[in-house]
Design a protein around this motif. Sequence first.
Motif, PDB file in Angstrom:
ATOM      1  N   TYR A   6      35.177  -7.788  10.213  1.00  0.00           N
ATOM      2  CA  TYR A   6      34.384  -8.865   9.625  1.00  0.00           C
ATOM      3  C   TYR A   6      35.319  -9.991   9.215  1.00  0.00           C
ATOM      4  O   TYR A   6      36.391  -9.754   8.637  1.00  0.00           O
ATOM      5  CB  TYR A   6      33.608  -8.362   8.411  1.00  0.00           C
ATOM      6  N   SER A   8      35.671 -14.006   7.416  1.00  0.00           N
ATOM      7  CA  SER A   8      35.003 -14.993   6.559  1.00  0.00           C
ATOM      8  C   SER A   8      36.005 -16.044   6.116  1.00  0.00           C
ATOM      9  O   SER A   8      37.210 -15.782   6.035  1.00  0.00           O
ATOM     10  CB  SER A   8      34.388 -14.317   5.330  1.00  0.00           C
ATOM     11  N   ILE A  50      26.434 -22.640   4.896  1.00  0.00           N
ATOM     12  CA  ILE A  50      26.885 -21.259   5.068  1.00  0.00           C
ATOM     13  C   ILE A  50      26.170 -20.611   6.246  1.00  0.00           C
ATOM     14  O   ILE A  50      24.939 -20.537   6.276  1.00  0.00           O
ATOM     15  CB  ILE A  50      26.627 -20.449   3.779  1.00  0.00           C
ATOM     16  N   THR A  52      25.906 -17.090   8.210  1.00  0.00           N
ATOM     17  CA  THR A  52      26.215 -15.668   8.121  1.00  0.00           C
ATOM     18  C   THR A  52      25.643 -14.939   9.328  1.00  0.00           C
ATOM     19  O   THR A  52      24.461 -15.087   9.647  1.00  0.00           O
ATOM     20  CB  THR A  52      25.640 -15.061   6.827  1.00  0.00           C
ATOM     21  N   ALA A  56      30.446 -12.087  10.755  1.00  0.00           N
ATOM     22  CA  ALA A  56      31.230 -13.180  10.158  1.00  0.00           C
ATOM     23  C   ALA A  56      30.384 -14.004   9.200  1.00  0.00           C
ATOM     24  O   ALA A  56      29.157 -14.070   9.327  1.00  0.00           O
ATOM     25  CB  ALA A  56      31.795 -14.094  11.245  1.00  0.00           C
ATOM     26  N   GLN A  57      31.073 -14.618   8.230  1.00  0.00           N
ATOM     27  CA  GLN A  57      30.443 -15.635   7.399  1.00  0.00           C
ATOM     28  C   GLN A  57      31.364 -16.850   7.415  1.00  0.00           C
ATOM     29  O   GLN A  57      32.486 -16.801   6.916  1.00  0.00           O
ATOM     30  CB  GLN A  57      30.236 -15.173   5.962  1.00  0.00           C
ATOM     31  N   GLU A 171      35.565 -18.794  14.692  1.00  0.00           N
ATOM     32  CA  GLU A 171      35.559 -17.416  14.196  1.00  0.00           C
ATOM     33  C   GLU A 171      36.867 -16.698  14.521  1.00  0.00           C
ATOM     34  O   GLU A 171      37.388 -15.936  13.702  1.00  0.00           O
ATOM     35  CB  GLU A 171      34.372 -16.655  14.793  1.00  0.00           C
ATOM     36  N   GLU A 178      35.646  -9.950   3.416  1.00  0.00           N
ATOM     37  CA  GLU A 178      34.225  -9.779   3.125  1.00  0.00           C
ATOM     38  C   GLU A 178      33.532 -11.128   2.966  1.00  0.00           C
ATOM     39  O   GLU A 178      34.182 -12.158   2.787  1.00  0.00           O
ATOM     40  CB  GLU A 178      34.058  -8.956   1.839  1.00  0.00           C
ATOM     41  N   ALA A 179      32.203 -11.097   3.013  1.00  0.00           N
ATOM     42  CA  ALA A 179      31.417 -12.314   2.827  1.00  0.00           C
ATOM     43  C   ALA A 179      31.677 -12.914   1.455  1.00  0.00           C
ATOM     44  O   ALA A 179      31.865 -12.196   0.463  1.00  0.00           O
ATOM     45  CB  ALA A 179      29.933 -12.009   3.000  1.00  0.00           C
ATOM     46  N   ASP A 182      26.136 -14.678  -0.739  1.00  0.00           N
ATOM     47  CA  ASP A 182      25.049 -13.801  -0.322  1.00  0.00           C
ATOM     48  C   ASP A 182      24.630 -14.156   1.097  1.00  0.00           C
ATOM     49  O   ASP A 182      24.652 -15.333   1.488  1.00  0.00           O
ATOM     50  CB  ASP A 182      23.838 -13.958  -1.254  1.00  0.00           C
ATOM     51  N   GLU A 183      24.205 -13.158   1.858  1.00  0.00           N
ATOM     52  CA  GLU A 183      23.921 -13.379   3.282  1.00  0.00           C
ATOM     53  C   GLU A 183      22.749 -14.320   3.528  1.00  0.00           C
ATOM     54  O   GLU A 183      22.656 -14.939   4.589  1.00  0.00           O
ATOM     55  CB  GLU A 183      23.676 -12.050   3.988  1.00  0.00           C
TER      56      GLU A 183
END
Length: 301
Positions: A6, A8, A50, A52, A56-57, A171, A178-179, A182-183
């Motif tokens: 993942y 971010s 943002i 998500t 990826a974020q 990306e 981590e993100a 919030d997604e």
Amino acid sequence: MTEKPYRSGYVAIIGRPNVGKSTLINRILGQKLCITSRRPQTTRHRILGIKTTDHAQLVYVDTPGMHSDGKRAMNRYMNRAATASIDDVDVIVFVIESLRWSDDDERVLKRLQNDADKPVILVLNKVDKAEDKAALLPQMEELAAKYPFAAVVPVSARRGINIEQLEAEVEKLMPEGEAIFDEDQLTDRSSRFLAAEMVREKLFRHLGQELPYSLTVDIEQFEDDDGMFRISAVIYVERSGQKSIVIGKKGELLKQVGQDARKDMEDLFGCKVFLQLWVKVREGWADNERMLRNLGYNDDL
């Protein structure tokens, strides 16, 4: 098979005014967040968009266009907002207009050459408007010789051409992690801020060449009334003569601005909106640092 890590991080979208930075972010997000118009310097604030996905974020930072005019407090604020964004991100996306290179583009490149210590992707926007597509490759090669870009990607933000390729390049350069948000979060900005921006966009689109730069919008009331947003906004201009222009003949222009802004608000907020607009004179607001801060033009946002 190894699971994809993942990723971010933050991505600054930079460039001179009016190259399509806000349109690019809206296209990536798949909905309208950043206001757009054909006039340069429509964007005045840094805004986070943002995106998500399952793996990826990516947090895109829409910035005011970098330009040489620093005579007024407003212009100095916008240049500071754009420049600061370069320092706080993981990847930079430098947007130019395909088959065009200006002094302001060169100025942005010099800023990158002097200070950027992170990967930079060069984006040639508006390729759909380029009549001579064969000239794109020589331009890409020429610009690639000016700076060690991580990638050079021709796109059309308006048409959605090559956007997925650009996202994939961004990306790849992102750190694993981590993100951050919030997604389901689209932006770090409040609904109140977004409402003011939507009113300002409609003013840019309906008014003449100079006046949009002499006005700003302040939300005085934003209430949730049983699922309907009640919003009151004040449009500040610098001179009394500008007030009558914004209102228009028999109030028609202000009425049209209100109708168009309300529709965009309802689309974004997903509920009914009752919008009231007022026009007031506040002399010299755009060249007064203190007034700018009071109206929400803060360097820490």
